[in-house]
Design a protein around this motif. Structure first.
Motif, PDB file in Angstrom:
ATOM      1  N   ASP A 227       0.846  -1.198   0.000  1.00 58.33           N
ATOM      2  CA  ASP A 227       0.000   0.000   0.000  1.00 58.33           C
ATOM      3  C   ASP A 227       0.878   1.242   0.000  1.00 58.33           C
ATOM      4  O   ASP A 227       1.935   1.273   0.633  1.00 58.33           O
ATOM      5  CB  ASP A 227      -0.900   0.034   1.246  1.00 58.33           C
ATOM      6  N   TRP A 228       0.402   2.272  -0.693  1.00 55.92           N
ATOM      7  CA  TRP A 228       1.124   3.538  -0.710  1.00 55.92           C
ATOM      8  C   TRP A 228       0.578   4.438   0.381  1.00 55.92           C
ATOM      9  O   TRP A 228      -0.637   4.515   0.550  1.00 55.92           O
ATOM     10  CB  TRP A 228       0.997   4.216  -2.075  1.00 55.92           C
ATOM     11  N   ARG A 229       1.320   5.177   1.152  1.00 56.81           N
ATOM     12  CA  ARG A 229       2.760   5.091   1.308  1.00 56.81           C
ATOM     13  C   ARG A 229       3.042   4.255   2.528  1.00 56.81           C
ATOM     14  O   ARG A 229       2.750   4.675   3.641  1.00 56.81           O
ATOM     15  CB  ARG A 229       3.338   6.499   1.440  1.00 56.81           C
ATOM     16  N   GLY A 230       3.596   3.092   2.300  1.00 62.81           N
ATOM     17  CA  GLY A 230       3.905   2.191   3.392  1.00 62.81           C
ATOM     18  C   GLY A 230       5.036   2.716   4.269  1.00 62.81           C
ATOM     19  O   GLY A 230       5.833   3.553   3.836  1.00 62.81           O
ATOM     20  N   HIS A 231       5.105   2.208   5.476  1.00 63.70           N
ATOM     21  CA  HIS A 231       6.137   2.652   6.415  1.00 63.70           C
ATOM     22  C   HIS A 231       7.543   2.219   5.998  1.00 63.70           C
ATOM     23  O   HIS A 231       8.526   2.717   6.543  1.00 63.70           O
ATOM     24  CB  HIS A 231       5.819   2.154   7.832  1.00 63.70           C
ATOM     25  N   ASP A 232       7.659   1.318   5.039  1.00 64.24           N
ATOM     26  CA  ASP A 232       8.973   0.853   4.591  1.00 64.24           C
ATOM     27  C   ASP A 232       9.585   1.732   3.502  1.00 64.24           C
ATOM     28  O   ASP A 232      10.694   1.458   3.047  1.00 64.24           O
ATOM     29  CB  ASP A 232       8.889  -0.599   4.107  1.00 64.24           C
ATOM     30  N   VAL A 233       8.883   2.768   3.075  1.00 56.78           N
ATOM     31  CA  VAL A 233       9.452   3.748   2.153  1.00 56.78           C
ATOM     32  C   VAL A 233      10.201   4.758   3.022  1.00 56.78           C
ATOM     33  O   VAL A 233       9.623   5.394   3.898  1.00 56.78           O
ATOM     34  CB  VAL A 233       8.364   4.450   1.316  1.00 56.78           C
ATOM     35  N   ILE A 234      11.497   4.882   2.784  1.00 55.05           N
ATOM     36  CA  ILE A 234      12.364   5.689   3.648  1.00 55.05           C
ATOM     37  C   ILE A 234      12.931   6.869   2.865  1.00 55.05           C
ATOM     38  O   ILE A 234      13.445   6.695   1.757  1.00 55.05           O
ATOM     39  CB  ILE A 234      13.541   4.828   4.192  1.00 55.05           C
ATOM     40  N   ASP A 235      12.838   8.051   3.459  1.00 55.55           N
ATOM     41  CA  ASP A 235      13.443   9.227   2.830  1.00 55.55           C
ATOM     42  C   ASP A 235      14.964   9.127   2.866  1.00 55.55           C
ATOM     43  O   ASP A 235      15.547   8.643   3.847  1.00 55.55           O
ATOM     44  CB  ASP A 235      13.004  10.510   3.531  1.00 55.55           C
ATOM     45  N   LEU A 236      15.583   9.592   1.800  1.00 52.84           N
ATOM     46  CA  LEU A 236      17.034   9.688   1.719  1.00 52.84           C
ATOM     47  C   LEU A 236      17.484  10.964   2.434  1.00 52.84           C
ATOM     48  O   LEU A 236      16.650  11.755   2.885  1.00 52.84           O
ATOM     49  CB  LEU A 236      17.464   9.718   0.246  1.00 52.84           C
ATOM     50  N   LYS A 237      18.783  11.192   2.495  1.00 58.00           N
ATOM     51  CA  LYS A 237      19.297  12.414   3.130  1.00 58.00           C
ATOM     52  C   LYS A 237      18.831  13.672   2.418  1.00 58.00           C
ATOM     53  O   LYS A 237      18.832  14.751   3.000  1.00 58.00           O
ATOM     54  CB  LYS A 237      20.823  12.370   3.191  1.00 58.00           C
ATOM     55  N   THR A 238      18.407  13.531   1.170  1.00 55.38           N
ATOM     56  CA  THR A 238      17.912  14.675   0.397  1.00 55.38           C
ATOM     57  C   THR A 238      16.526  15.118   0.861  1.00 55.38           C
ATOM     58  O   THR A 238      16.049  16.169   0.453  1.00 55.38           O
ATOM     59  CB  THR A 238      17.809  14.307  -1.094  1.00 55.38           C
ATOM     60  N   GLY A 239      15.851  14.290   1.677  1.00 55.06           N
ATOM     61  CA  GLY A 239      14.497  14.592   2.112  1.00 55.06           C
ATOM     62  C   GLY A 239      13.438  13.958   1.231  1.00 55.06           C
ATOM     63  O   GLY A 239      12.251  14.053   1.501  1.00 55.06           O
TER      64      GLY A 239
END
Length: 131
Positions: A89-101
């Motif tokens: 499902d979007w946005r799942g908790h496993d999608v992680i922001d990079l250092k770029t935000g």
């Protein structure tokens, strides 16, 4: 936030099918993944690895210019695993922001993206439903 588009490369904690079969419900680490399908509710992705083929996986080495266009940090060492898919499902908790935000690495060039989609379709991929 709208889901990513097919062809986007995002940062995600991927759960391989062999890990799920062993009873895990979370992946081991975050990694770039290629979005192969998406709609308003969910996303399907395949993992990108720098270790080549993992266990019983089939992979395709990403050519250096393509890897650079995709924004991959280790261009000369990256492979797309074509027989292992996560659906979530979007946005799942496993999608992680990079250092770029942002969670977005970059985009896969269309010709290479179509090659990978065909390889996934031909592979009888194992799909791990993370919904």
């Amino acid at each position: 936030m709208p889901p990513p588009e097919p062809g986007d490369v995002i940062n995600y904690i991927y759960l391989f099918a062999h890990e799920a079969a062993a009873g895990r419900d979370e992946g081991v680490k975050e990694r770039p993944v290629l979005v192969i399908a998406s709609d308003a509710m969910g996303v399907a992705v395949v993992p990108i690895t720098t270790k080549g083929e993992a266990r019983s996986s089939r992979s395709d080495r990403i050519p250096d210019p393509v890897a650079r266009a995709m924004g991959l940090p280790r261009a000369g060492e990256s492979h797309v695993v074509v027989n292992d898919v996560n659906d979530f499902d979007w946005r799942g908790h496993d999608v992680i922001d990079l250092k770029t935000g942002s969670f977005l690495y970059g985009r896969c060039p269309p010709t290479y993206f179509q090659k990978i989609v065909r390889a996934v379709q031909a592979s009888a991929a194992l799909i791990t439903d993370r919904r």
